[in-house]
Scaffold this motif. Structure first.
Motif, PDB file in Angstrom:
ATOM      1  N   LEU A 161       3.125  12.335 -19.392  1.00  6.27           N
ATOM      2  CA  LEU A 161       3.504  12.042 -18.013  1.00  6.27           C
ATOM      3  C   LEU A 161       2.326  11.468 -17.233  1.00  6.27           C
ATOM      4  CD1 LEU A 161       5.445  12.237 -15.587  1.00  6.27           C
ATOM      5  CD2 LEU A 161       4.650  14.594 -15.268  1.00  6.27           C
ATOM      6  N   ILE A 162       1.140  12.035 -17.427  1.00  5.95           N
ATOM      7  CA  ILE A 162      -0.053  11.532 -16.741  1.00  5.95           C
ATOM      8  C   ILE A 162      -0.340  10.093 -17.157  1.00  5.95           C
ATOM      9  CG2 ILE A 162      -2.559  11.807 -16.593  1.00  5.95           C
ATOM     10  CD1 ILE A 162      -2.126  14.820 -16.674  1.00  5.95           C
ATOM     11  N   ALA A 163      -0.147   9.785 -18.433  1.00  6.29           N
ATOM     12  CA  ALA A 163      -0.379   8.418 -18.905  1.00  6.29           C
ATOM     13  C   ALA A 163       0.566   7.435 -18.230  1.00  6.29           C
ATOM     14  CB  ALA A 163      -0.221   8.358 -20.428  1.00  6.29           C
ATOM     15  N   VAL A 164       1.847   7.766 -18.163  1.00  5.32           N
ATOM     16  CA  VAL A 164       2.830   6.877 -17.536  1.00  5.32           C
ATOM     17  C   VAL A 164       2.537   6.723 -16.045  1.00  5.32           C
ATOM     18  CG1 VAL A 164       5.276   6.493 -17.064  1.00  5.32           C
ATOM     19  CG2 VAL A 164       4.572   7.482 -19.242  1.00  5.32           C
ATOM     20  N   ALA A 165       2.197   7.832 -15.390  1.00  4.37           N
ATOM     21  CA  ALA A 165       1.886   7.778 -13.955  1.00  4.37           C
ATOM     22  C   ALA A 165       0.645   6.929 -13.696  1.00  4.37           C
ATOM     23  CB  ALA A 165       1.680   9.191 -13.416  1.00  4.37           C
ATOM     24  N   ARG A 212       0.827  -1.207   0.000  1.00  4.49           N
ATOM     25  CA  ARG A 212       0.000   0.000   0.000  1.00  4.49           C
ATOM     26  C   ARG A 212       0.858   1.251   0.000  1.00  4.49           C
ATOM     27  NH1 ARG A 212      -2.568  -0.154   6.155  1.00  4.49           N
ATOM     28  NH2 ARG A 212      -0.595  -0.040   7.300  1.00  4.49           N
ATOM     29  N   THR A 213       2.067   1.176   0.572  1.00  5.71           N
ATOM     30  CA  THR A 213       2.976   2.318   0.543  1.00  5.71           C
ATOM     31  C   THR A 213       3.429   2.595  -0.881  1.00  5.71           C
ATOM     32  OG1 THR A 213       3.762   1.823   2.778  1.00  5.71           O
ATOM     33  CG2 THR A 213       5.165   3.220   1.409  1.00  5.71           C
ATOM     34  N   VAL A 214       3.744   1.543  -1.616  1.00 10.78           N
ATOM     35  CA  VAL A 214       4.152   1.706  -3.012  1.00 10.78           C
ATOM     36  C   VAL A 214       3.000   2.283  -3.836  1.00 10.78           C
ATOM     37  CG1 VAL A 214       5.075   0.517  -5.037  1.00 10.78           C
ATOM     38  CG2 VAL A 214       5.739  -0.239  -2.750  1.00 10.78           C
ATOM     39  N   ARG A 215       1.792   1.786  -3.581  1.00  9.93           N
ATOM     40  CA  ARG A 215       0.629   2.273  -4.332  1.00  9.93           C
ATOM     41  C   ARG A 215       0.360   3.749  -4.022  1.00  9.93           C
ATOM     42  NH1 ARG A 215      -3.077   0.363  -7.559  1.00  9.93           N
ATOM     43  NH2 ARG A 215      -5.226   1.099  -7.540  1.00  9.93           N
ATOM     44  N   ARG A 216       0.493   4.123  -2.763  1.00  5.85           N
ATOM     45  CA  ARG A 216       0.282   5.528  -2.400  1.00  5.85           C
ATOM     46  C   ARG A 216       1.355   6.426  -3.009  1.00  5.85           C
ATOM     47  NH1 ARG A 216      -1.106   4.509   4.032  1.00  5.85           N
ATOM     48  NH2 ARG A 216      -3.267   3.789   3.728  1.00  5.85           N
ATOM     49  N   THR A 248       0.763  -1.103  -9.682  1.00 10.59           N
ATOM     50  CA  THR A 248       1.041  -1.390  -8.274  1.00 10.59           C
ATOM     51  C   THR A 248      -0.027  -2.284  -7.656  1.00 10.59           C
ATOM     52  OG1 THR A 248      -0.110   0.645  -7.586  1.00 10.59           O
ATOM     53  CG2 THR A 248       2.284   0.772  -7.907  1.00 10.59           C
ATOM     54  N   GLY A 249      -1.204  -2.335  -8.246  1.00 10.55           N
ATOM     55  CA  GLY A 249      -2.268  -3.182  -7.728  1.00 10.55           C
ATOM     56  C   GLY A 249      -2.417  -4.490  -8.474  1.00 10.55           C
ATOM     57  N   GLU A 250      -1.476  -4.799  -9.353  1.00  6.74           N
ATOM     58  CA  GLU A 250      -1.540  -6.028 -10.153  1.00  6.74           C
ATOM     59  C   GLU A 250      -0.333  -6.906  -9.865  1.00  6.74           C
ATOM     60  OE1 GLU A 250      -3.746  -4.294 -14.147  1.00  6.74           O
ATOM     61  OE2 GLU A 250      -1.556  -4.349 -14.071  1.00  6.74           O
ATOM     62  N   GLY A 251      -0.391  -8.116 -10.401  1.00  3.96           N
ATOM     63  CA  GLY A 251       0.742  -9.021 -10.318  1.00  3.96           C
ATOM     64  C   GLY A 251       1.657  -8.857 -11.516  1.00  3.96           C
ATOM     65  N   ASP A 252       2.637  -9.744 -11.628  1.00  2.00           N
ATOM     66  CA  ASP A 252       3.617  -9.670 -12.713  1.00  2.00           C
ATOM     67  C   ASP A 252       3.489 -10.815 -13.701  1.00  2.00           C
ATOM     68  OD1 ASP A 252       5.056  -7.289 -12.041  1.00  2.00           O
ATOM     69  OD2 ASP A 252       5.851  -8.359 -10.307  1.00  2.00           O
ATOM     70  N   ALA A 253       2.403 -11.575 -13.634  1.00  5.40           N
ATOM     71  CA  ALA A 253       2.187 -12.625 -14.616  1.00  5.40           C
ATOM     72  C   ALA A 253       1.855 -12.004 -15.967  1.00  5.40           C
ATOM     73  CB  ALA A 253       1.056 -13.544 -14.159  1.00  5.40           C
ATOM     74  N   ALA A 254       1.927 -12.802 -17.010  1.00  2.05           N
ATOM     75  CA  ALA A 254       1.607 -12.305 -18.353  1.00  2.05           C
ATOM     76  C   ALA A 254       0.162 -11.827 -18.399  1.00  2.05           C
ATOM     77  CB  ALA A 254       1.831 -13.416 -19.377  1.00  2.05           C
ATOM     78  N   PRO A 255      -0.098 -10.713 -19.084  1.00  2.99           N
ATOM     79  CA  PRO A 255      -1.469 -10.196 -19.134  1.00  2.99           C
ATOM     80  C   PRO A 255      -2.425 -11.178 -19.794  1.00  2.99           C
ATOM     81  CG  PRO A 255      -0.039  -9.023 -20.682  1.00  2.99           C
ATOM     82  CD  PRO A 255       0.844  -9.870 -19.840  1.00  2.99           C
ATOM     83  N   PRO A 276       9.049  -8.994  -3.645  1.00  7.37           N
ATOM     84  CA  PRO A 276      10.184  -9.174  -4.561  1.00  7.37           C
ATOM     85  C   PRO A 276      10.332  -7.991  -5.517  1.00  7.37           C
ATOM     86  CG  PRO A 276       8.343 -10.517  -5.277  1.00  7.37           C
ATOM     87  CD  PRO A 276       7.941  -9.942  -3.944  1.00  7.37           C
ATOM     88  N   TYR A 277      11.523  -7.871  -6.061  1.00  4.39           N
ATOM     89  CA  TYR A 277      11.850  -6.744  -6.923  1.00  4.39           C
ATOM     90  C   TYR A 277      11.016  -6.783  -8.197  1.00  4.39           C
ATOM     91  CZ  TYR A 277      14.632  -3.838 -10.069  1.00  4.39           C
ATOM     92  OH  TYR A 277      15.046  -2.894 -10.960  1.00  4.39           O
ATOM     93  N   ARG A 278      10.438  -5.634  -8.572  1.00  2.00           N
ATOM     94  CA  ARG A 278       9.617  -5.523  -9.774  1.00  2.00           C
ATOM     95  C   ARG A 278      10.272  -4.524 -10.726  1.00  2.00           C
ATOM     96  NH1 ARG A 278       3.439  -4.750  -8.126  1.00  2.00           N
ATOM     97  NH2 ARG A 278       3.250  -5.259 -10.349  1.00  2.00           N
ATOM     98  N   ARG A 279      10.990  -5.063 -11.682  1.00  2.00           N
ATOM     99  CA  ARG A 279      11.769  -4.225 -12.593  1.00  2.00           C
ATOM    100  C   ARG A 279      10.885  -3.282 -13.409  1.00  2.00           C
ATOM    101  NH1 ARG A 279      16.872  -4.767 -14.328  1.00  2.00           N
ATOM    102  NH2 ARG A 279      16.985  -6.835 -13.388  1.00  2.00           N
ATOM    103  N   GLU A 280       9.750  -3.792 -13.902  1.00  2.00           N
ATOM    104  CA  GLU A 280       8.884  -2.956 -14.740  1.00  2.00           C
ATOM    105  C   GLU A 280       8.347  -1.759 -13.970  1.00  2.00           C
ATOM    106  OE1 GLU A 280       4.635  -3.184 -17.169  1.00  2.00           O
ATOM    107  OE2 GLU A 280       5.534  -5.020 -16.359  1.00  2.00           O
ATOM    108  N   LEU A 281       8.009  -1.964 -12.716  1.00  2.00           N
ATOM    109  CA  LEU A 281       7.485  -0.883 -11.898  1.00  2.00           C
ATOM    110  C   LEU A 281       8.542   0.204 -11.701  1.00  2.00           C
ATOM    111  CD1 LEU A 281       4.654  -0.664 -10.686  1.00  2.00           C
ATOM    112  CD2 LEU A 281       5.596  -1.368  -8.496  1.00  2.00           C
ATOM    113  N   THR A 282       9.772  -0.216 -11.447  1.00  2.00           N
ATOM    114  CA  THR A 282      10.854   0.751 -11.273  1.00  2.00           C
ATOM    115  C   THR A 282      11.123   1.514 -12.563  1.00  2.00           C
ATOM    116  OG1 THR A 282      11.853  -0.759  -9.657  1.00  2.00           O
ATOM    117  CG2 THR A 282      13.232   1.029 -10.473  1.00  2.00           C
TER     118      THR A 282
END
Length: 357
Positions: free
Chosen positions: A177-181, A49-53, A188-195, A131-137
């Protein structure tokens, strides 16, 4: 006569200590300088929740910077600071002689630092998540570079005297910028499995058409502004050589196309019994579009009062966020165990600061 101290007291007494405060060694400081993000990530794991905020804070600030930029334009303060990166040739900040316009323009520049802080916080939180999430970073870093590019472009806007084409580019980059944000906040509210798609190919194509027309709508809005009466400054600012009435009507036509496509999408999703997520996001977008349309027509028939124009700019941000969320709602990404990022070893004598080896 001074009090005699019992030698046994000197043996058993210890100097006072600050429990819980780790000793920072020279090796710790060197490691923090070499790679501060890895140093923080090795010692801190934020809650999801901290990451999402943090991602939401970056999105909110991206919208705020657009709205305050609109306020600069609507108050005629675009050249309140006549140069860049300083406010004047002799002062980094605004001066009393520059008055209200200088305060407005310089205040908007200061908000860029707040935006950078929000994006930086999102990057740190994403980088430290386990665990580390490269795409999020990467999404966080992409926001950072867009902000840097737009800051430079904003300086060019001032240096060229509010050229309408550079102003339009400045707004469009803020929209990116708004689109990327928005994407980062959603991720942040999803997993990392394939869409995994939730709707069929035809519905996906309809949504991409909606996104494309929405981009055209926003671009047409910048042309309306570039040709309209709000030049951004009381001086002789160049305008786009277009008929403002004609461009406004084109903008309205595109808005109606977006509304129609959104309603058609909602109807199709209902017909195919789509999941609740796409239906809810489409409904939200439709309601935002209706409110934005009301504001647009009222401002048109009341000679563009500044307050309504500002609300319309805020509404355009909400429309774009809603459109991106509709696109992202067409798939789901379940949780998946992501590999842990190897923790970098540091030579440190302090057990409390060294972290895992």
């Amino acid at each position: 006569m001074p009090r005699q101290t019992d030698p046994r007291e000197r043996v058993h007494k210890r100097p006072p200590t600050m429990d819980g405060v780790p000793n920072v060694t020279r090796a710790d400081a060197a490691a923090a300088v070499r790679n501060p993000l890895a140093f923080i990530a090795a010692r801190w794991t934020p809650e999801p929740r901290t990451v999402r905020r943090a991602a939401l804070a970056a999105l909110v600030m991206a919208v705020v910077i657009v709205v305050t930029g609109g306020a600069v334009r609507l108050t005629g303060s675009g050249l309140g600071c006549p140069t860049w990166p300083k406010c004047t040739d002799d002062s980094l900040t605004t001066t009393s002689e520059m008055g209200f316009h200088g305060v407005i323009e310089f205040g908007n520049r200061l908000l860029t630092y707040v935006l950078c802080a929000a994006v930086g916080w999102a990057i740190i939180a994403a980088r430290s998540q386990k665990p580390y999430r490269r795409e999020l970073t990467r999404l966080g870093w992409l926001q950072f570079w867009v902000v840097m590019g737009n800051a430079i472009l904003g300086g060019i806007v001032v240096l060229v005297g509010l050229n309408p084409y550079t102003v339009a580019a400045h707004f469009l980059l803020s929209t990116a910028l708004i689109a990327v944000a928005t994407v980062m906040w959603q991720r942040t509210g999803e997993g990392d499995a394939a869409p995994r798609p939730l709707v069929g190919k035809a519905v996906q194509q309809l949504v991409w058409v909606l996104v494309a027309v929405s981009v055209l709508l926003i671009a047409a809005g910048t042309v309306v502004t570039g040709a309209g009466p709000h030049a951004g400054d009381s001086s002789d600012v160049p305008r786009m050589p277009l008929d403002w009435e004609t461009v406004s009507k084109l903008h309205a036509v595109l808005a109606w196309i977006v509304v129609t496509l959104t309603f058609a999408l909602w109807f199709v999703l209902k017909a195919v019994d789509a999941p609740r997520g796409p239906l809810a996001r489409t409904r939200d977008l439709f309601l935002i579009l209706l409110a934005q349309g009301v504001i647009g027509y009222v401002q048109y028939f009341t000679d563009l009062p500044e307050v309504l124009v500002g609300l319309h700019m805020f509404g355009s941000c909400l429309v774009w966020i809603g459109t991106v969320r509709v696109l992202l709602s067409l798939r789901e990404r379940p949780e998946e165990a992501a590999p842990e990022l190897p923790v970098q070893s540091y030579d440190a004598t302090s057990v409390s600061m060294a972290g895992p080896k």
